[in-house]
Design a protein around this motif. Structure first.
Motif, mmCIF file in Angstrom:
data_model
loop_
_atom_site.group_PDB
_atom_site.id
_atom_site.type_symbol
_atom_site.label_atom_id
_atom_site.label_comp_id
_atom_site.label_asym_id
_atom_site.label_seq_id
_atom_site.Cartn_x
_atom_site.Cartn_y
_atom_site.Cartn_z
ATOM 1 N N THR A 5 -25.911 5.954 36.303
ATOM 2 C CA THR A 5 -26.346 4.916 35.362
ATOM 3 C C THR A 5 -27.348 5.485 34.365
ATOM 4 O OG1 THR A 5 -28.205 4.191 36.719
ATOM 5 C CG2 THR A 5 -26.065 3.165 37.162
ATOM 6 N N THR A 6 -27.332 4.932 33.162
ATOM 7 C CA THR A 6 -28.273 5.412 32.138
ATOM 8 C C THR A 6 -29.714 5.063 32.505
ATOM 9 O OG1 THR A 6 -27.816 3.376 30.893
ATOM 10 C CG2 THR A 6 -26.595 5.357 30.280
ATOM 11 N N THR A 7 -29.891 4.097 33.390
ATOM 12 C CA THR A 7 -31.244 3.775 33.854
ATOM 13 C C THR A 7 -31.856 4.972 34.563
ATOM 14 O OG1 THR A 7 -30.638 1.450 34.134
ATOM 15 C CG2 THR A 7 -32.617 2.207 35.281
ATOM 16 N N GLN B 135 -25.204 5.607 26.952
ATOM 17 C CA GLN B 135 -24.104 6.501 27.322
ATOM 18 C C GLN B 135 -24.612 7.843 27.869
ATOM 19 O OE1 GLN B 135 -22.278 6.659 23.413
ATOM 20 N NE2 GLN B 135 -20.511 5.475 24.148
ATOM 21 N N HIS B 136 -23.775 8.424 28.724
ATOM 22 C CA HIS B 136 -23.895 9.812 29.167
ATOM 23 C C HIS B 136 -22.574 10.494 28.849
ATOM 24 C CE1 HIS B 136 -27.002 8.843 32.548
ATOM 25 N NE2 HIS B 136 -27.615 9.366 31.500
ATOM 26 N N PHE C 98 -16.538 9.933 36.946
ATOM 27 C CA PHE C 98 -16.381 11.357 37.245
ATOM 28 C C PHE C 98 -15.057 11.846 36.690
ATOM 29 C CE2 PHE C 98 -14.115 9.341 40.722
ATOM 30 C CZ PHE C 98 -13.037 10.185 40.942
ATOM 31 N N VAL C 99 -14.968 13.166 36.504
ATOM 32 C CA VAL C 99 -13.735 13.788 36.018
ATOM 33 C C VAL C 99 -13.576 15.131 36.729
ATOM 34 C CG1 VAL C 99 -14.913 14.849 34.028
ATOM 35 C CG2 VAL C 99 -12.441 14.478 33.966
ATOM 36 N N GLY D 59 -19.406 8.382 29.579
ATOM 37 C CA GLY D 59 -19.646 7.276 30.499
ATOM 38 C C GLY D 59 -20.648 6.279 29.944
ATOM 39 N N THR D 60 -20.538 5.059 30.416
ATOM 40 C CA THR D 60 -21.437 3.998 29.960
ATOM 41 C C THR D 60 -22.481 3.680 31.024
ATOM 42 O OG1 THR D 60 -20.064 2.215 30.863
ATOM 43 C CG2 THR D 60 -19.529 3.000 28.646
#
Length: 256
Positions: free
Chosen positions: A189-191, A88-89, A161-162, A154-155
């Motif tokens: 992405t978490t990557t 997550q972020h 976005f928000v 986010g996942t």
């Protein structure tokens, strides 16, 4: 009032006594008529209010006198980021800036005193974000505070976005201007382990507050009426507080 006669020869440098007569008369003519002291309103004082109080009408502010007021609402807080797992972020968008209103008010339309309200900046924490308060000068001119930013979790899918908080609005003035909106926040992405918080909106009397690095709190809004920036948390990090909004201001220019 009695007017004193005086004359100068072309090219003459008037003496101090002649200048003093001119200052007393303001202006006079050969027939003895003239413009009385105070008949032409000029800027006498500027009041800067950064806290709510009462404005008292000066004794000399009568007949042809007037004030010009400027009102700026408080800035909204930037949003917090939430605690994240390894997939997550979390980011917060920026708070909006306070609105702006400017108005010329004739002496006859003013009370002996007027209530001055200065909107507070929106408060922020690691779990809340609040809008800025409204500012006003009596019932003559007002400006609402900016809205707070919004938090997003986010996942690994990325691409979230928000949008930022909306700017406040001025009303009842001769000139009314909306505050700048807060900046958008987004996650990838978490990557990539990349996320971006939103900047704080700019008011008529402030610049925008730039967004901050990941895993840090948002920055406080800039004076006066600026919105706070949002916070950001990359993977496997704790919650962060958004930046508080800046308080507004009321300025009164007194002419008489």
């Amino acid at each position: 009032m009695a007017y004193q006669a005086w004359s100068v020869v072309f090219g003459e440098q008037p003496s101090a006594s002649k200048w003093n007569i001119l200052g007393t008369n303001d202006a006079s003519f050969n027939d003895g008529s003239g413009i009385a002291n105070g008949a032409i309103a000029r800027l006498r004082n500027i009041q800067y209010y950064t806290a709510s109080t009462t404005w008292n009408k000066p004794a000399g502010l009568v007949s042809n006198g007037f004030v010009i007021v400027e009102v700026v609402g408080g800035g909204g807080a930037g949003a917090y980021s939430q605690a994240t797992s390894g997939t997550q972020h979390s980011v917060g968008s920026g708070g909006g800036a306070g609105g702006y209103s400017r108005k010329k008010i004739a002496a006859g339309s003013l009370g002996s005193s007027e209530t001055v309200t200065v909107g507070a900046g929106g408060t922020a924490s690691s779990s809340t974000a609040n809008a800025g308060g409204s500012s006003s000068f009596g019932s003559h001119a007002s400006a609402t505070g900016g809205s707070a930013g919004t938090s997003l979790l986010g996942t690994n899918a990325g691409g979230y976005f928000v949008t930022g908080g909306a700017g406040g609005a001025g009303s009842s003035g001769d000139l009314n201007i909306d505050g700048g909106g807060g900046g958008m926040a987004q996650t990838f992405t978490t990557t990539n382990n990349v996320c971006a918080a939103g900047f704080g909106g700019a008011s008529m009397y402030s610049n925008s507050r730039k967004n901050t690095a990941a895993n840090s709190s948002g920055g406080a809004g800039l004076r006066y009426g600026g919105g706070g920036s949002g916070a950001a948390s990359s993977v496997s990090n704790g919650a962060q507080s958004g930046g508080a909004g800046a308080a507004g201001i009321v300025i009164v220019y007194e002419y008489y």
